[in-house]
Structures are given as structure tokens and as C-alpha cells.
Scaffold this motif. Structure first.
Motif, mmCIF file in Angstrom:
data_model
loop_
_atom_site.group_PDB
_atom_site.id
_atom_site.type_symbol
_atom_site.label_atom_id
_atom_site.label_comp_id
_atom_site.label_asym_id
_atom_site.label_seq_id
_atom_site.Cartn_x
_atom_site.Cartn_y
_atom_site.Cartn_z
ATOM 1 N N THR A 57 33.574 32.535 57.179
ATOM 2 C CA THR A 57 32.439 32.937 58.010
ATOM 3 C C THR A 57 32.776 32.814 59.491
ATOM 4 O O THR A 57 33.639 32.032 59.892
ATOM 5 C CB THR A 57 31.204 32.082 57.706
ATOM 6 O OG1 THR A 57 31.526 30.704 57.916
ATOM 7 C CG2 THR A 57 30.742 32.281 56.273
ATOM 8 N N THR A 68 22.615 30.826 59.151
ATOM 9 C CA THR A 68 23.593 30.700 58.071
ATOM 10 C C THR A 68 23.708 32.025 57.336
ATOM 11 O O THR A 68 22.695 32.574 56.886
ATOM 12 C CB THR A 68 23.183 29.605 57.081
ATOM 13 O OG1 THR A 68 23.038 28.362 57.770
ATOM 14 C CG2 THR A 68 24.244 29.445 55.995
ATOM 15 N N SER A 70 25.208 34.037 54.056
ATOM 16 C CA SER A 70 25.641 33.771 52.687
ATOM 17 C C SER A 70 25.622 35.073 51.900
ATOM 18 O O SER A 70 25.127 36.099 52.392
ATOM 19 C CB SER A 70 24.732 32.730 52.025
ATOM 20 O OG SER A 70 23.397 33.214 51.934
ATOM 21 N N ARG A 71 26.156 35.028 50.694
ATOM 22 C CA ARG A 71 26.200 36.243 49.891
ATOM 23 C C ARG A 71 25.963 35.910 48.421
ATOM 24 O O ARG A 71 26.226 34.804 47.969
ATOM 25 C CB ARG A 71 27.560 36.916 50.062
ATOM 26 C CG ARG A 71 28.697 36.050 49.554
ATOM 27 C CD ARG A 71 30.050 36.665 49.746
ATOM 28 N NE ARG A 71 31.067 35.864 49.078
ATOM 29 C CZ ARG A 71 32.350 36.128 49.104
ATOM 30 N NH1 ARG A 71 32.787 37.181 49.754
ATOM 31 N NH2 ARG A 71 33.212 35.350 48.478
#
Length: 118
Positions: A57, A68, A70-71
Motif C-alpha cells: 500500500t 485505510t 483494502s481489497r
């Protein structure tokens, strides 16, 4: 061809939170990374956060510790959790995908408005 559809923008008070979602469809196997950019009125588009297919990241200094990325690979979706929002975070947020498929490509979503105001 990769299509990106964002959701989750809106109006929030300073100090509040929002979560943006970006769903990818099409030739998703060709994506190397996805991220979020933003553009405020009168300003250039800037990187907010990016996540590679390997999970690395990268964040803009102004959002580190507050946002934040995210995936969810099963859903082909990338999220941006935004906490402790400030008025200066107000912008149109765009989802971005970069990859290679018979040549490098870059795809953009349509954008979603985030407004931080009391």
C-alpha cells in the motif's frame, strides 16, 4: 477493458467517517493494482491511496493514519475507509486501476463526491 464503479460518497461532519467502495469488472485478471485519487475544485487530481496485487500500500502524507485502503479479491472490490475526516478532504474521489493487457492500461471510475462540512 476494466470497468470501475464507485459508491459510498456523501456529506459528513468534520471528524466523521465514510467508506468508499470500488467494484471492478471486465478483464480483472489484468489488473496490477487499484487505488483512489481525488480532485478538489481548482486543484489537480492527486493520489490518495493505492494497493498493489501483492498487497503493498501507498498513502498520501495528508491521509496517513486516517485512511485505510483494502481489497476483497473475491468481490473484485477495493475499499477506502476514511476516518477523522477534515474539510480539506472534500473532493471528488476517483477509483483507478492500472494493469497490463497487450500493453499497459489505466482505467477510471466516474467519481463520487465527498463533502466534509458542518
Amino acid at each position: 477493458q476494466v470497468n470501475l464503479v464507485e459508491s459510498g460518497g456523501g456529506l459528513v461532519q468534520p471528524g466523521g467517517s465514510l467508506r468508499l467502495s470500488c467494484a471492478a469488472s471486465g478483464r480483472i485478471f489484468s489488473i496490477n493494482g487499484m487505488g483512489w485519487y481525488r480532485q478538489a475544485p481548482g486543484k489537480q487530481r492527486e493520489l490518495v491511496a493505492f494497493i498493489t496485487s501483492g498487497g503493498s500500500t501507498n498513502y498520501a502524507g495528508s491521509v496517513k493514519g486516517r485512511f485505510t485502503i483494502s481489497r476483497d479479491n473475491a468481490k473484485n472490490t477495493v475499499y477506502l475507509q476514511m476516518n477523522s475526516l477534515k474539510p480539506e478532504d472534500t473532493a471528488v474521489y476517483y477509483c483507478n486501476a492500472k494493469g497490463a493487457d497487450m500493453g499497459a492500461f489505466e482505467s477510471w471510475g466516474q467519481g463520487t463526491q465527498v463533502t466534509v462540512s458542518s
